[in-house]
Scaffold this active site. Structure first.
Site, PDB file in Angstrom:
ATOM      1  N   LYS A   1       2.061  10.195  -0.136  1.00 35.11           N
ATOM      2  CA  LYS A   1       2.350   9.386   0.963  1.00 35.11           C
ATOM      3  C   LYS A   1       2.617   9.787   2.145  1.00 35.11           C
ATOM      4  O   LYS A   1       2.719  11.147   2.213  1.00 35.11           O
ATOM      5  CB  LYS A   1       3.889   8.564   0.604  1.00 35.11           C
ATOM      6  CG  LYS A   1       4.097   7.159   1.317  1.00 35.11           C
ATOM      7  CD  LYS A   1       3.253   6.203   0.584  1.00 35.11           C
ATOM      8  CE  LYS A   1       3.498   4.614   1.170  1.00 35.11           C
ATOM      9  NZ  LYS A   1       3.089   3.500   0.146  1.00 35.11           N
TER      10      LYS A   1
HETATM   11  P1  NAD Z   1       3.479  -4.819   7.832  1.00 34.15           P
HETATM   12  O1  NAD Z   1       3.752  -3.929   8.861  1.00 34.15           O
HETATM   13  O2  NAD Z   1       2.277  -5.515   7.831  1.00 34.15           O
HETATM   14  O3  NAD Z   1       4.594  -5.914   7.504  1.00 34.15           O
HETATM   15  C1  NAD Z   1       5.984  -5.731   7.352  1.00 34.15           C
HETATM   16  C2  NAD Z   1       6.682  -7.058   7.958  1.00 34.15           C
HETATM   17  O4  NAD Z   1       8.158  -6.785   7.594  1.00 34.15           O
HETATM   18  C3  NAD Z   1       6.512  -7.275   9.472  1.00 34.15           C
HETATM   19  O5  NAD Z   1       6.289  -8.323   9.710  1.00 34.15           O
HETATM   20  C4  NAD Z   1       7.885  -6.794  10.055  1.00 34.15           C
HETATM   21  O6  NAD Z   1       8.165  -7.481  11.369  1.00 34.15           O
HETATM   22  C5  NAD Z   1       8.840  -7.193   9.020  1.00 34.15           C
HETATM   23  N1  NAD Z   1       9.907  -6.509   8.990  1.00 34.15           N
HETATM   24  C6  NAD Z   1      10.284  -5.053   9.330  1.00 34.15           C
HETATM   25  N2  NAD Z   1      11.708  -4.742   9.182  1.00 34.15           N
HETATM   26  C7  NAD Z   1      12.172  -6.048   8.820  1.00 34.15           C
HETATM   27  C8  NAD Z   1      13.631  -6.190   8.653  1.00 34.15           C
HETATM   28  N3  NAD Z   1      14.579  -5.520   8.620  1.00 34.15           N
HETATM   29  N4  NAD Z   1      13.678  -7.682   8.199  1.00 34.15           N
HETATM   30  C9  NAD Z   1      12.982  -8.550   8.071  1.00 34.15           C
HETATM   31  N5  NAD Z   1      11.639  -8.313   8.395  1.00 34.15           N
HETATM   32  C10 NAD Z   1      11.163  -6.957   8.699  1.00 34.15           C
HETATM   33  O7  NAD Z   1       3.685  -3.789   6.561  1.00 34.15           O
HETATM   34  P2  NAD Z   1       3.091  -4.277   5.133  1.00 34.15           P
HETATM   35  O8  NAD Z   1       2.038  -3.527   4.886  1.00 34.15           O
HETATM   36  O9  NAD Z   1       3.092  -5.702   4.615  1.00 34.15           O
HETATM   37  O10 NAD Z   1       4.161  -3.435   4.036  1.00 34.15           O
HETATM   38  C11 NAD Z   1       5.509  -4.167   3.451  1.00 34.15           C
HETATM   39  C12 NAD Z   1       5.680  -3.381   2.360  1.00 34.15           C
HETATM   40  O11 NAD Z   1       4.933  -3.535   1.334  1.00 34.15           O
HETATM   41  C13 NAD Z   1       6.513  -1.969   2.745  1.00 34.15           C
HETATM   42  O12 NAD Z   1       7.686  -1.427   1.598  1.00 34.15           O
HETATM   43  C14 NAD Z   1       5.081  -1.231   2.011  1.00 34.15           C
HETATM   44  O13 NAD Z   1       5.401   0.195   1.623  1.00 34.15           O
HETATM   45  C15 NAD Z   1       4.750  -2.048   0.987  1.00 34.15           C
HETATM   46  N6  NAD Z   1       3.518  -2.189   0.411  1.00 34.15           N
HETATM   47  C16 NAD Z   1       2.599  -2.381   1.339  1.00 34.15           C
HETATM   48  C17 NAD Z   1       0.931  -2.158   0.671  1.00 34.15           C
HETATM   49  C18 NAD Z   1      -0.142  -2.529   1.409  1.00 34.15           C
HETATM   50  O14 NAD Z   1      -1.407  -2.257   1.127  1.00 34.15           O
HETATM   51  N7  NAD Z   1      -0.150  -2.989   2.919  1.00 34.15           N
HETATM   52  C19 NAD Z   1       0.832  -1.852  -0.514  1.00 34.15           C
HETATM   53  C20 NAD Z   1       1.961  -1.776  -1.391  1.00 34.15           C
HETATM   54  C21 NAD Z   1       3.180  -1.726  -0.871  1.00 34.15           C
END
Ligand code: NAD
Length: 476
Positions: A107
């Site tokens: 990561k």
């Molecule tokens: P992203 O940046 O696209 O979206 C995150 C969203 O959460 C944003 O809209 C942000 O405004 C919101 N956010 C941030 N802090 C917040 C809070 N305290 N309260 C409410 N909303 C909040 O990120 P993502 O890619 O969707 O990732 C989200 C989660 O999923 C992370 O934990 C990431 O590790 C996990 N994840 C992502 C992927 C991927 O393919 N993108 C894959 C596996 C896991």
């Protein structure tokens, strides 16, 4: 806020790991080898921006190299730190093992608020960070392959891929150095939606098992289930949209940084997302009640809670007030180890992160294979498949006419049946198969052993035994 008694994210992952290995028969040495993070590289680099030099701190952590390349996203957030990337790298090891993606776990992260910089500045910063990682083989098609995570997306992945290609001009597999790229830069159909789509497939699989639903006190199908989602970013938006539009779920709450929207009748996910894109937050959205204290909506009554924003949001401070029947961890680490124990006692079923959000790495795996094979999935066989199905349909129609049976195939069926699978269909089919198979492997342990009470411990047991077999096969 996390309570003082709360362990760090990495400690939380270790506690969950330890709960599982206590039920396994591993030598203490092997157990330790699997648990620890192999290496974390910290880099500080300067970029001249707006007339001054700005220093940024980034990390790339490699948890386990029992398989290579290692794989894991790159996160852009101010909260990024060594503990967090190490926790996330460990989860990647277990996730890849669980869904049988042939990678070790890694990561990366950069301490940055991407909203503070414009696109050109972000490109300069990203290229410089990538340069530092590439020159140490921490980005490399056969050693370490990043992907998007919180705060990054296709655009950043395209910059990283291009930076690698500039530094490795004769590497024919250069595009495979990173996944989650846009289609025009070597990406694959269905990668952007993949993690949210995987959450949908995971829930569909869970709802195929009345016995499992009963453990959460749920009945029936996904249709009409009341869902609350936290984080309407890449993962949360796609999961909520597909569940609402294709499975009939009612998205009654959406929680974001600036509060939450709530509507018992169900929110229009697409309209909320468009509002958010335009206004930068949820406040002012006209068709629902806005609550400034978003985290209180996590505690609202619902069937399914989808934390899809960040880690540690369900913790010792609020776990006993959570009223959801089922939690599916779309984010990594949203439930702390302490909260997990409290929720289990309350009878809440948790579909764990390492399974629930594995859709992203699964489709990343397909993208990496596509890049190495230099050909789009379906390109060779699609029309051949169509020609064969057409032969069958024409033969049936001829037989019906010859025998005077008067059978006719409905035009809708004929059209759908005759179409050969394109890349998007193949990707979705591969993802669906992966999510179903991985669920079965967790479920066998969950139901098959009296000492395993929850899906998370079951998931860890499956993953750790696979990683252990890999190490043993190497003679360790
Ligand atoms: P992203 O940046 O696209 O979206 C995150 C969203 O959460 C944003 O809209 C942000 O405004 C919101 N956010 C941030 N802090 C917040 C809070 N305290 N309260 C409410 N909303 C909040 O990120 P993502 O890619 O969707 O990732 C989200 C989660 O999923 C992370 O934990 C990431 O590790 C996990 N994840 C992502 C992927 C991927 O393919 N993108 C894959 C596996 C896991």
């Amino acid at each position: 806020m996390l309570s003082h008694a709360e362990p760090s994210f990495r400690e939380s992952v270790d506690i969950m790991f330890n709960r599982a290995v206590a039920l396994m028969d591993l030598s203490p040495g092997l157990e330790e080898k699997i648990r620890v993070c192999n290496a974390t590289y910290t880099v500080r680099f300067g970029v001249r921006l707006r007339g001054a030099i700005h220093t940024f701190t980034g990390y790339r952590s490699v948890h386990s190299e029992h398989m290579e390349p290692v794989k894991g996203g790159i996160r852009y957030a101010m909260s990024v730190n060594q503990d967090e990337v190490e926790a996330l790298a460990a989860l990647m090891t277990y996730k890849c093992a669980l869904v049988e993606a042939p990678f070790g776990g890694s990561k990366g992260g950069l301490c940055i608020d991407p909203r503070e910089w414009d696109e050109r500045e972000l490109e300069q910063i990203t290229r410089r960070f990538a340069y530092e990682l590439i020159k140490r083989d921490l980005i490399n098609p056969s050693q370490n392959v990043p992907a998007p995570d919180m705060g990054t997306g296709e655009r950043e992945m395209a910059w990283i891929a291009d930076q690698y290609a500039r530094m490795n001009t004769t590497d024919i597999n250069a595009k495979a150095c990173v996944t989650g790229k846009p289609l025009n830069s070597g990406g694959i159909q269905g990668r952007v939606e993949a993690t949210g789509r995987g959450v949908q497939f995971a829930l569909r699989e869970f709802f195929r098992h009345p016995e499992d639903m009963a453990k959460a006190g749920l009945k029936g199908s996904l249709d009409g289930k009341r869902v609350i989602v936290q984080g309407l970013g890449n993962v949360g938006y796609h999961a909520a949209k597909f569940l609402a539009e294709e499975d009939g779920c009612k998205i009654i709450g959406i929680i974001e940084r600036d509060g939450a929207l709530f509507d018992e009748a169900g929110l229009n996910v697409e309209a909320v997302r468009q509002w958010m894109n335009k206004h930068g937050g949820l406040a002012g959205y006209p068709d629902a009640t806005h609550q400034a204290d978003g985290s209180s909506v996590l505690e609202a009554d619902c069937d399914i809670l989808i934390p899809a924003a960040m880690e540690g949001v369900i913790n010792l401070g609020n776990a006993d007030r959570i009223r959801a029947a089922l939690i599916i961890e779309a984010a990594n680490g949203p439930v702390t180890a302490g909260a997990d124990e409290i929720l289990q006692k309350k009878g809440v079923v948790i579909i764990p992160d390492m399974y629930a959000n594995a859709g992203g790495v699964t489709v990343s795996y397909f993208e990496w294979v596509k890049n190495l094979s230099h050909i789009r999935f379906g390109r060779m066989q699609r029309r051949a498949e169509e020609a064969r199905t057409l032969m069958l349909v024409e033969e049936l129609e001829r037989l019906s006419a010859d025998k005077g049976l008067g059978w006719t195939l409905s035009p809708g069926f004929k059209q759908a049946y005759l179409r050969g699978a394109d890349e998007l269909e193949l990707v979705r089919s591969g993802l669906d198969d992966t999510m179903r198979t991985a669920y079965q492997s967790m479920r066998e342990v969950w139901h098959g052993r009296d000492d395993v009470k929850d899906l998370r411990t079951a998931a860890y047991i499956v993953s750790i035994s696979r990683v252990a077999s890999s190490y043993r096969a190497k003679g360790l």
